[in-house]
Design an enzyme around this catalytic site. Structure first.
Site, PDB file in Angstrom:
ATOM      1  N   VAL A  15      38.493  41.023  32.498  1.00  0.00           N
ATOM      2  CA  VAL A  15      39.260  40.679  31.298  1.00  0.00           C
ATOM      3  C   VAL A  15      40.658  40.257  31.718  1.00  0.00           C
ATOM      4  CG1 VAL A  15      40.227  41.538  29.136  1.00  0.00           C
ATOM      5  CG2 VAL A  15      37.970  42.299  29.854  1.00  0.00           C
ATOM      6  N   ALA A  40      45.271  42.042  33.945  1.00  0.00           N
ATOM      7  CA  ALA A  40      43.817  41.844  33.973  1.00  0.00           C
ATOM      8  C   ALA A  40      43.175  43.169  34.356  1.00  0.00           C
ATOM      9  CB  ALA A  40      43.444  40.767  34.985  1.00  0.00           C
ATOM     10  N   LYS A  41      41.917  43.291  34.168  1.00  0.00           N
ATOM     11  CA  LYS A  41      41.168  44.456  34.664  1.00  0.00           C
ATOM     12  C   LYS A  41      39.707  44.080  34.722  1.00  0.00           C
ATOM     13  CE  LYS A  41      42.362  48.658  35.845  1.00  0.00           C
ATOM     14  NZ  LYS A  41      43.701  49.045  36.323  1.00  0.00           N
ATOM     15  N   GLY A  42      39.008  44.665  35.668  1.00  0.00           N
ATOM     16  CA  GLY A  42      37.588  44.372  35.773  1.00  0.00           C
ATOM     17  C   GLY A  42      36.848  45.575  36.287  1.00  0.00           C
ATOM     18  N   ASP A  89      40.945  50.115  41.875  1.00  0.00           N
ATOM     19  CA  ASP A  89      41.154  51.068  40.777  1.00  0.00           C
ATOM     20  C   ASP A  89      40.177  52.205  41.050  1.00  0.00           C
ATOM     21  OD1 ASP A  89      42.597  51.483  38.133  1.00  0.00           O
ATOM     22  OD2 ASP A  89      40.537  51.784  37.495  1.00  0.00           O
TER      23      ASP A  89
END
Ligand code: NAD
Length: 442
Positions: free
Chosen positions: A86, A131-133, A172
């Site tokens: 995202v 962003a993050k995924g 992460d």
């Protein structure tokens, strides 16, 4: 002869209008964490009296890529995995954010974490959007070769939207230097040349920096130090409880102990240990390095992992998961300050109770920003093919975090709001201003 979907009976025509309207913008992000992130954003936007145009533009992520991909498992079978990426805002430069491997990874969770990344970067002044995924999986039950195949396939699935000037992943929960090395190698193989700046958090020998692994924990301590100074109670006189003894929690515990603070309790997913007179954190860290968890640790008295949050202390540092401080346990906490090392550890309902009880909450977007800040240094160094030493990086990190801390503390005082709202309003204002100047294409 080809048939249309309707002729083939897709069922869409059978859904009545009211149900169709339920599928409105924002529904796809629906998750408890996204609800929390949005409630926090709305509060800051209200304080700023943010123009509805920018409110709408900044509230929801700009992009999400969902991928489903097959992976050959060690036993020869094939398993299907779902991954996301995202990107919350494309206004500030390339996007930046971690990759999480956990069973709870969802589009909504990534959306909330991506939004927080935007506010974190804007608060520090880094030239990124958030962003993050992640991949929905349980990394603890997967073998190393399986994790490598998942990482390589996921990296290649993301090619349409990532790049060193488009979106730069980082570790992460559930990922670390090892996964970043595989990710870097996969991207470089596909590009035909080495592209170390595609990810941060790489092993130092591959263009990473020694300073990245401890960066978030160190940043937590720099922020805690600034908070303690402002409150007039030096860190070395404080009793501290830390939830989570992974990368962030263990580094923060060791650093705080080195400064002279007393660490009275720590916990991990297996449980907690408490010592009134203070734990020997080095010995606990050595035990965890050997046994991986606190289970069976010979130091301190063992308690349940939830109880640790309620141990009396001056400063509580949640450094494990989101949504740990809730309306159920908030009335029982016995601390003066909460420094949020984890992302989203406090629910809005809990925060209201804490405010009433006079407990200061130092928000995640400030407290744990050390990670992305050192990631930024790593990215700059990789692009310039240049290296800074650990001392220089730590000094730059401390300076940036102290600058952000002052902006938050001053805004909180001036606007008479809680520190989270102050931090988010500084960040939201910055991004809204950039969006205003760039205007709307076409
Ligand atoms: P990690 O996987 O290294 O450690 C997580 C720790 O939390 C482990 O000790 C685990 O046992 C513990 N834990 C899990 N569930 C628990 C529970 N119910 N009760 C108590 N302990 C529990 O992860 P990390 O990198 O240290 O990240 C911790 C938090 O910090 C996450 O919220 C993450 O998003 C956030 N964060 C990390 C970084 C970073 O650079 N690593 C940067 C910013 C924010």
């Amino acid at each position: 002869m080809a048939t249309t979907d309707q002729e083939a009976g897709s069922g869409w025509d059978e859904i009545d209008l009211a149900d169709r309207q339920l599928v409105h913008a924002g529904t796809e992000w629906n998750s408890e964490l996204y609800r929390i992130a949005t409630a926090q954003f709305d509060k800051a936007a209200d304080i700023l009296d943010l123009d509805p145009e920018f409110r709408a533009r900044l509230r929801e992520p700009r992009r999400c890529l969902t991928v489903n991909f097959p992976v050959r498992m060690d036993d020869g079978s094939v398993a299907n995995f779902t991954g996301y990426r995202v990107q919350h805002t494309l206004t500030m430069g390339p996007t930046k954010g971690g990759i999480r491997y956990a069973p709870g990874v969802s589009e909504g969770e990534c959306a909330a974490l991506a939004a927080w990344m935007t506010w974190k970067c804007a608060l520090i002044g880094l030239p990124y959007g958030g962003a993050k995924g992640g991949v929905r999986c349980d990394p603890h039950v997967l073998s190393t070769p399986e994790l490598e195949r998942i990482t390589r396939r996921y990296a290649s699935e993301l090619i349409p939207i990532i790049g060193p000037d488009r979106d730069i992943p980082a570790p992460d929960m559930g990922t670390g230097e090892r996964e970043m090395a595989w990710f870097y190698d996969t991207y470089s193989q596909l590009m035909g040349h080495a592209v170390p700046e595609i990810v941060t958090g790489k092993p130092p020998v591959l263009g990473g920096t020694e300073a990245r692994r401890p960066a978030t924990g160190l940043g937590v301590v720099y922020v805690a130090e600034a908070v303690a100074e402002r409150l007039g109670t030096p860190l070395r006189e404080q009793r501290v409880v830390i939830q989570g003894f992974g990368n962030v929690g263990s580094v923060a515990a060791l650093e705080l102990e080195a400064i002279g603070a007393t660490i009275v309790a720590v916990s991990d997913h297996t449980g907690g240990i408490v010592a009134e007179q203070g734990l020997d954190v080095r010995a606990v860290a050595d035990y965890v390095a050997e046994h991986r968890t606190l289970e069976g640790c010979p130091h301190g008295d063992h308690v349940g992992r939830a109880e640790v949050l309620e141990v009396p202390c001056d400063m509580l540092i949640p450094a494990a998961l989101e949504r740990q401080i809730t309306k159920e346990n908030a009335p029982r906490l016995q601390c003066k300050t909460i420094v949020e090392a984890a992302n989203g550890p406090t629910t809005p309902e809990a925060e209201a109770i804490l405010a009433e009880r006079g407990i200061l909450v130092v928000p995640d977007v400030l407290a744990n920003a050390g990670g992305v800040t050192v990631s930024y240094f790593e990215w700059v160094q990789d692009q310039q093919k240049f290296m800074w030493d650990m001392i220089e990086i730590q000094e730059r990190l401390r300076r940036l975090l102290r600058g952000a801390f002052s902006r938050v503390a001053e805004t909180a005082e001036k606007a008479d709001v809680d520190w989270r709202t102050a931090a988010l309003s500084v960040a939201v204002q910055r991004v809204a201003e950039a969006a205003r100047l760039r205007a709307i294409y076409p």
